[in-house]
Design an enzyme around this catalytic site. Structure first.
Site, PDB file in Angstrom:
ATOM      1  N   ASP A  54       0.829  -1.195   0.000  1.00  0.00           N
ATOM      2  CA  ASP A  54       0.000   0.000   0.000  1.00  0.00           C
ATOM      3  C   ASP A  54       0.866   1.248   0.000  1.00  0.00           C
ATOM      4  O   ASP A  54       2.073   1.193   0.239  1.00  0.00           O
ATOM      5  CB  ASP A  54      -1.042   0.011   1.125  1.00  0.00           C
ATOM      6  CG  ASP A  54      -0.459   0.294   2.498  1.00  0.00           C
ATOM      7  OD1 ASP A  54       0.751   0.543   2.598  1.00  0.00           O
ATOM      8  OD2 ASP A  54      -1.221   0.269   3.469  1.00  0.00           O
ATOM      9  N   ASP A  86      -7.385  10.057  -5.903  1.00  0.00           N
ATOM     10  CA  ASP A  86      -7.866   9.106  -6.909  1.00  0.00           C
ATOM     11  C   ASP A  86      -6.919   9.057  -8.108  1.00  0.00           C
ATOM     12  O   ASP A  86      -6.636   7.985  -8.653  1.00  0.00           O
ATOM     13  CB  ASP A  86      -9.270   9.501  -7.370  1.00  0.00           C
ATOM     14  CG  ASP A  86     -10.329   9.255  -6.305  1.00  0.00           C
ATOM     15  OD1 ASP A  86     -10.013   8.561  -5.318  1.00  0.00           O
ATOM     16  OD2 ASP A  86     -11.457   9.742  -6.450  1.00  0.00           O
ATOM     17  N   GLU A 110      -6.007   2.252  -0.415  1.00  0.00           N
ATOM     18  CA  GLU A 110      -4.750   2.409  -1.124  1.00  0.00           C
ATOM     19  C   GLU A 110      -3.928   1.124  -1.119  1.00  0.00           C
ATOM     20  O   GLU A 110      -2.722   1.156  -1.337  1.00  0.00           O
ATOM     21  CB  GLU A 110      -3.937   3.556  -0.492  1.00  0.00           C
ATOM     22  CG  GLU A 110      -3.462   3.302   0.927  1.00  0.00           C
ATOM     23  CD  GLU A 110      -4.451   3.783   1.979  1.00  0.00           C
ATOM     24  OE1 GLU A 110      -4.014   4.062   3.106  1.00  0.00           O
ATOM     25  OE2 GLU A 110      -5.654   3.862   1.663  1.00  0.00           O
ATOM     26  N   ASN A 135      -4.640  13.264  -0.071  1.00  0.00           N
ATOM     27  CA  ASN A 135      -6.009  13.732   0.109  1.00  0.00           C
ATOM     28  C   ASN A 135      -6.053  15.035   0.888  1.00  0.00           C
ATOM     29  O   ASN A 135      -6.800  15.963   0.553  1.00  0.00           O
ATOM     30  CB  ASN A 135      -6.839  12.662   0.820  1.00  0.00           C
ATOM     31  CG  ASN A 135      -7.133  11.469  -0.079  1.00  0.00           C
ATOM     32  OD1 ASN A 135      -7.222  11.612  -1.287  1.00  0.00           O
ATOM     33  ND2 ASN A 135      -7.276  10.304   0.502  1.00  0.00           N
TER      34      ASN A 135
END
Length: 680
Positions: A559, A576, A602, A567
């Protein structure tokens, strides 16, 4: 906010806003235990100095302003200052010896750029170097490994800092979602009042002060009762902009903050930022009723200790979150085992609803698909739910998740009954003509908060002026209309569950509507990769082939490190975009038989058939390097942590994935941006 006896609400509110705008970073003065020299960017001219320069360096203010920085510091030390501000030196501060009154005197120099100027702060160093600090730091690093619980770690930090620095009271002060603070750990001397468990309003540490902790994580005020030392001249003759001292340690406290400390009977104060996941989690705050001038080396050591404790705290929180995700994923694993049966929504809720209540600490769960509503636990009446969904369905925005732990203060206040204070709502992406939602409810949790003084009286009136409240006596408040807050990991787990439910509901629709939604059931809607449901099928198949024909099969779970940063800094759309770019990059690296899927959030998974651990390690390292080199433009770069495991004899999917997940956590704990291999 209610008014006090001598000030109206508008007066209080206006004063709070004025306090929040106070330019605390440009006070025009410093604390008297050090001195300051402000130079031009080329270090050729002295622009301003502190009025106590002669006391510190034996050079009059007039002589200093008429001369050059080299005259004050000497060519050798000025060269090192230039290396620090140019980023050539690996040190941020210097220990120097200067001739003062015919004798050698040691100083700590902190140089930094401030607009068009270079600021040099000097603090005198008395006595011999504190070499024992090296062993204290090393011992603290050894101790950190044994802490597995937050409370034990925080208690150790407060006790250690008080022992080393000699303050009367040392506290850990944690911020909530509204920037109110609560004292979660405390070490204090005998006879000193306790603030453990007390809350402080956000106005005590306003936004512009919190922002300064991201620039300079340490705030040291050795003696708030001493008069500030002004800068001379008052304004820079070559630059009218006030001198920004945000990066310094000598910046004088604002008058309202000095009054605040006096009202608490605090003379010396030090605070150190505690950052978790690249955000301000809380502060370590130190108080003393007497002056306490810390040696700079000790202050730096305390900052290093608190920083390392913050990193350990981040790992502990990550482990706690991983445990929640593991429970949620166990529920998802069972849910995904339903593949092939395609149960109806009401059957899913009947079978697994009770487990969802426990995982998400919810009082009720509702699954709405078209006109069908299935629920378990305590949920509002159907009419109230429909009214809420009508409003939710009309809301724009890229983030599909909607949550509140205070519905009574949200736009849904008139939709749901008052005893339901928390709602987490997620649309299931199936098709536009079939609206579907997963709803998790929480009931009101009445809480009694103990505040350090009445938070509604953040300011008191004294004559014609407003000053900080003078009373810090415990003040109780009953908080109603709130539920427990939805944590980040709970929101993530709910999104993953909603994805799986969407896949199963879609699969049910597929079985009824001639397989029209196959792609949605097997592929992630954002990245286009296989989703968890499809990857599970592939993993089961490859493990079976490996067992049958004696082949190897490796699995990688990875990840994105510090994904929250994207974010928070650029918005969810940027996050995204990072996920999509990374997915495309990974696909270009893999070999023909390899498969990659989005596991959730993620997190991604790579299946490498006919690959042993050595081959898997080479593939994982290639993935890690390619991702590290990926240029994301304005977003910077990204790294990943990878856990690798090879299927053992007789091993099933769940065990293989669990070993890879543990290796992934070890990679994060080991520093991130690395590959860790699970033991077979």
């Amino acid at each position: 906010m209610t008014s006090n006896d001598s000030a109206t609400d508008p007066e209080i509110e206006a004063a709070l806003q004025a306090c929040a705008r106070e330019p605390v970073h440009i006070p025009g003065a410093i604390q008297p235990h050090g001195a300051l020299i402000s130079c031009d960017a080329e270090l050729a001219r002295v622009r301003q100095v502190s009025a106590n320069l002669e006391e510190m360096l034996g050079v009059t203010v007039d002589h200093a302003l008429a001369g050059k920085p080299e005259d004050l510091l000497g060519r050798r030390w000025l060269t090192q200052v230039r290396e620090v501000i140019d980023g050539v030196s690996r040190f941020r501060a210097l220990i120097v010896s200067l001739r003062v009154g015919g004798k050698s005197r040691r100083f700590r120099l902190l140089p930094y750029r401030s607009g068009s100027r270079v600021v040099i702060e000097l603090e005198p160093i008395e006595g011999e170097p504190e070499r024992w600090l090296f062993s204290a730091l090393a011992e603290w690093q050894r101790q950190l490994a044994r802490f597995q619980k937050q409370e034990n770690l925080l208690d150790a930090v407060t006790g250690l800092v008080r022992d080393l620095a000699g303050y009367d009271r040392v506290m850990i002060y944690r911020f909530d979602e509204d920037w109110n603070g609560s004292v979660v750990s405390e070490s204090r001397a005998e006879g000193v009042d306790s603030y453990l468990g007390h809350h402080f309003p956000a106005s005590d540490i306003p936004e512009q002060v919190r922002r300064l902790y991201s620039i300079k994580p340490v705030r040291d005020i050795p003696d708030a009762t001493r008069d500030p030392v002004a800068l001379v001249p008052e304004a820079d003759p070559a630059d009218a902009a006030p001198l920004d001292l945000s990066k310094g340690i000598l910046r004088v406290a604002a008058p309202i903050h000095r009054s605040y400390l006096a009202n608490m009977n605090v003379v010396a104060s030090m605070s150190i930022a505690m950052n978790v996941d690249a955000g301000l989690w809380g502060l370590l705050a130190c108080h003393s009723e007497r002056p306490n001038v810390l040696p700079p080396a000790l202050r730096d050591a305390l900052r290093a200790m608190v920083h390392s404790a913050s990193l350990k705290l981040e790992l502990i929180e990550a482990q706690e979150q991983a445990e929640v995700l593991e429970r949620a994923n166990s529920s998802r694993d069972v849910l995904i085992d339903e593949r092939g049966e395609f149960p109806r929504p009401e059957v899913l809720v009947e079978r697994y609803g009770s487990e969802w209540l426990e995982v998400f600490r919810a009082c009720g769960v509702a699954l709405v698909v078209g006109e069908s509503l299935a629920s378990v636990g305590r949920v509002p009446q159907r009419g109230a739910i429909e009214k809420a969904l009508n409003w939710l369905s009309e809301q724009p925005g890229a983030d599909p998740l909607w949550s509140s732990h205070e519905i009574g203060r949200s736009p849904l206040a008139g939709c749901l009954p008052g005893n339901f204070a928390g709602l987490l709502a997620l649309p299931l992406s199936i098709r536009e003509s079939l609206p579907a939602w997963l709803l998790l409810f929480r009931q009101e949790r009445i809480e009694t908060r103990i505040w350090a003084g009445n938070p509604q009286k953040a300011l008191d009136r004294q004559g014609d002026k407003l000053s900080p409240r003078s009373s810090f006596e415990a003040w109780k408040e009953e908080v109603r209309g709130r539920s427990d807050q939805w944590t980040k990991v709970e929101r993530r787990a709910a999104m993953d569950l909603a994805t799986d439910l969407a896949a199963l509901v879609a699969a049910n629709e597929i079985s009824r509507l001639n397989d029209q939604l196959t792609d949605l059931a097997t592929h992630d809607h954002l990245t286009g990769l296989w989703n968890r449901y499809r990857m599970d099928e592939a993993i089961d198949h490859e493990i079976a082939m490996a067992h049958r024909y004696g082949r190897h099969c490796s699995l990688m779970m990875f990840d994105i490190d510090h994904f929250k940063h994207f974010n928070d800094s650029f918005g969810h759309e940027a996050g995204d975009e990072v996920l999509v770019r990374l997915a495309r990059t990974v696909e270009t690296v893999l070999r023909e038989p390899d498969r990659v899927g989005r596991w959730g959030g993620e997190e991604f998974i790579v299946l490498a058939p006919d690959t042993d651990l050595d081959g898997g390690r080479r593939l994982a390292e290639r993935l890690r390097r390619v991702i590290e080199d990926l240029d994301l433009g304005d977003y910077g770069n990204v790294t990943v942590s990878i856990g690798l495991a090879m299927a053992g004899e007789g091993e099933v999917r769940r065990d293989l994935v669990a070993r890879a997940d543990r290796a992934l956590y070890a990679a994060k704990e080991g520093g991130r941006n690395r590959v860790e291999v699970a033991d077979n």
